[in-house]
Design a protein around this motif. Sequence first.
Motif, PDB file in Angstrom:
ATOM      1  N   GLN A   1     -19.398 135.567  63.202  1.00 24.91           N
ATOM      2  CA  GLN A   1     -20.249 134.703  64.032  1.00 24.91           C
ATOM      3  C   GLN A   1     -19.417 133.960  65.071  1.00 24.91           C
ATOM      4  O   GLN A   1     -19.844 133.788  66.216  1.00 24.91           O
ATOM      5  CB  GLN A   1     -21.008 133.710  63.146  1.00 24.91           C
TER       6      GLN A   1
ATOM      7  N   CYS B   1     -18.675 136.348  67.833  1.00 24.60           N
ATOM      8  CA  CYS B   1     -19.836 136.529  68.704  1.00 24.60           C
ATOM      9  C   CYS B   1     -20.021 135.350  69.652  1.00 24.60           C
ATOM     10  O   CYS B   1     -20.360 135.528  70.828  1.00 24.60           O
ATOM     11  CB  CYS B   1     -21.099 136.733  67.854  1.00 24.60           C
TER      12      CYS B   1
ATOM     13  N   TYR C   1     -25.294 141.500  64.937  1.00 27.93           N
ATOM     14  CA  TYR C   1     -24.296 140.834  65.785  1.00 27.93           C
ATOM     15  C   TYR C   1     -24.413 141.389  67.204  1.00 27.93           C
ATOM     16  O   TYR C   1     -23.602 142.224  67.637  1.00 27.93           O
ATOM     17  CB  TYR C   1     -22.890 141.070  65.222  1.00 27.93           C
TER      18      TYR C   1
ATOM     19  N   ALA D   1     -23.802 140.358  70.262  1.00 26.83           N
ATOM     20  CA  ALA D   1     -22.664 140.229  71.183  1.00 26.83           C
ATOM     21  C   ALA D   1     -21.557 141.209  70.818  1.00 26.83           C
ATOM     22  O   ALA D   1     -20.901 141.782  71.702  1.00 26.83           O
ATOM     23  CB  ALA D   1     -22.132 138.798  71.170  1.00 26.83           C
ATOM     24  N   LEU D   2     -21.351 141.412  69.523  1.00 29.03           N
ATOM     25  CA  LEU D   2     -20.342 142.362  69.084  1.00 29.03           C
ATOM     26  C   LEU D   2     -20.775 143.791  69.410  1.00 29.03           C
ATOM     27  O   LEU D   2     -19.951 144.625  69.813  1.00 29.03           O
ATOM     28  CB  LEU D   2     -20.099 142.202  67.581  1.00 29.03           C
TER      29      LEU D   2
END
Length: 474
Positions: free
Chosen positions: A205, A208, A256, A258-259
């Motif tokens: 997290q 991200c 996730y 953004a990942l």
Amino acid sequence: MLEGLSKLVGKGGSSSPAALSFSDNAPSWEVLSNMVKAQEGEFGVNITEPDYENGPTHPLALKRTFGSKEPIRLKLYRDHAAWCPYCQKVWLQLEEKRIPYVMEKINMRCYGDKPPEFMAKVPSGLLPVLEIDGRIITESAVIMNLLEEMYPNNTPLMPPKGSPQRTRADNLMRLERRFFSDWLNWLCSGWNQQSAQAQLEKTLQAICQELQAEGGPYFLGSDISLVDITFAPMLERAAASLCYYKGFIMRGAGKYPALEAWFDAMESRETYLGTKSDHYTHCHDLPPQLGGCYMTPAGELFAAAIDGHDGKSWHLPLPPLTATSTPEAYSPGENPPVDKLQAAARVVVYHDAIVKFALRGAGQPGPRPVSAPLADPTGVAAVEHTAAMDAAMRHVVHALLVGVDEKQVLEHALQVQEQGNFDGAAVVASAEYLRDRIGVPRDLKLPAARQLRAHLNWLVDMLHKDSRLHANSE
């Protein structure tokens, strides 16, 4: 754990399964080579004669000039199989910065001996190593920082020293070390699984949040930096190993975002795709490097799919390969006609060496075993079956080029029978041995590797008596 892994892969010297015979009616290597060239023209690709010096990143390239005529000052020593994450970092940095270099490949200790001349230069034997004008530099972080200092005009990958962005980049490098620690703490231990998972998820997290801080998709914004290059090998290996051993999906499930956007951005780069491995290769190359990984019941189902033991992941027709496919996501996707051509072309070009290597599966284990279950550098090939395996590989290549259904209605169909010219048992053992040792990116990129694995399984299924009797009884 290593004992368990050894059971998953074909081993030289194992007892041969009951198999049917076949005859050599496959096209010759010359005919297959001409078919490859014709399809290269049809698809507008150059697979058999790539531009290793100036073209896209390629694991077989030993000299990279990027069009420069200047004398080459750098020599990179990296591992043969492209298993080492620290070698990948330096390799990727050189490719992104387009710094001319030559490469020499050295064994990792887990799959072979290191040459005496290398050990004389580097007594520790550790990789990667960079040789600059005869000077030896070790430790990937030291090498990478030195390359940024020496080549500031070759696509700078770090913000200027003293700038706020440089401070942020340095902090992100520490976050990478935190992620590395949390990943291995969960992967390699059977203790405190819940708390180890919770800590890893907390760090993911945080990653991200950092990826979103400047709009992404990369850590420092819209373009790649040394931070991304530093994170890439570990995030790639974590996504593979946590799925396989823990049943934890880092990528492809939307948890996730953004990942996932970062992975997609990285996979849009030829530099990264040329160095990137696949889940199967990582899940078997990590244990000998780390001293073992801890399997959980949640991982077993995914492990079966990654290893091709679920009856479909490595069998035709192959399941789709996409940015959200499970257990392995791959945003460039697939192009099956070209992927099959790439696999066929690699076998055609190196068919003599591939046949000899595969025959270790019908031969004897080497007198000097190594810790990596996918490696047996001193294995003894069953060369008495060379003609049979050569014919079998020509059948596989032909199937890759025309399709298995069309092949089986042509004059070159693989015809099996109880009695024939070749004993299928040795071929089955050799094909399974080869299938289990197709490495990414060393041998092929993922889409082509999965095609070759699946077509080797087609051969095995065609020759395996028990499988055919079961199919005929349904």
